[in-house]
Design an enzyme around this catalytic site. Sequence first.
Site, PDB file in Angstrom:
ATOM      1  CG  HIS A 279       7.928 -36.384 -24.859  1.00 22.89           C
ATOM      2  ND1 HIS A 279       6.951 -35.647 -24.248  1.00 22.89           N
ATOM      3  CD2 HIS A 279       7.798 -36.166 -26.183  1.00 22.89           C
ATOM      4  CE1 HIS A 279       6.250 -35.009 -25.173  1.00 22.89           C
ATOM      5  NE2 HIS A 279       6.740 -35.309 -26.355  1.00 22.89           N
TER       6      HIS A 279
ATOM      7  CD  GLU B 190       8.810 -32.557 -28.207  1.00 26.52           C
ATOM      8  OE1 GLU B 190       8.077 -32.901 -29.121  1.00 26.52           O
ATOM      9  OE2 GLU B 190       9.195 -33.326 -27.330  1.00 26.52           O
TER      10      GLU B 190
END
Length: 275
Positions: free
Chosen positions: A112, A189
């Site tokens: 992430h 993302e």
Amino acid sequence: MHRFLILNWKLNPATYKKAQQLLRDTARACLRRQAAKKIKQTTVVACPPFQYLCSFIYHQSSVISHQSSVISYQFLQFGAQDCFWESNGSYTGEVSPLSLHQAGIRYVILGHSERTRAYGETDEMIGKKIIAALQAGLRPIVCVGEDKHTHIRGKRASMLFVTKQLHNRLYQCSKFSNVMLAHIIVVYEPSWAISTVSGNVSDDPADAAAMIGYIKDQVSHMGLSSIHEVLYGGSVHAGNIEQLAAYTIIDGFLVGHASLYPREIQTMIAVCEKV
Ligand code: PGA
């Protein structure tokens, strides 16, 4: 079509009591549709912080069954927000992928951008975590995506950035069988689109879909065509998920902020079920 809805709670909520309530509300959002035989094609994965996750797993029936007599977890799975690349040893503060699997957790978010930005996690570290997670029986949810600086430089720069991340994070995965590779889920993302609360907005749905198509092609060129699920993340919420979901190339969504609100979750599941 089948879709994933990955709910990344990040470091929220602040207390265990509120976390229990959020889990109940999330389970209820799934159960309600399931009871009405409406939830058929969405896999909802809740990813609470570690300190809640293990407690939920061990006490899930008592937490979730609060107001529900018929319980099924078929549509509510659990995921972790990170794991380490070793399963034991002198690694203070780390979390073993094997212990997560043994606790009943089936998914783990890796790479992430909040971890790479804030804690200096490198592609090499992420690559090792992906391998360890797969070997432990977890499904890695691997994030890739360009930063703001690269985004401003245009689509070609963004594509090159993402290609490099895919290579650096996944190249060692070619040693796995197709069955194992199919466990990997990739998320596009872009970090500039993350966090509605900071004033960022989601990528344009057509652009997100185009990048996801590109990622699928790249993965295939790398000889990893068994990785076929690519999701989108970055300011997804009840108000924009329908436009994104219109693109069937997007296999689901990684949701941060909106995953803290039961009404948002209900709407997002409903949209995933419709398409
Ligand atoms: P956001 O976060 O939905 O709040 O933008 C997404 C994520 O970082 O997982």
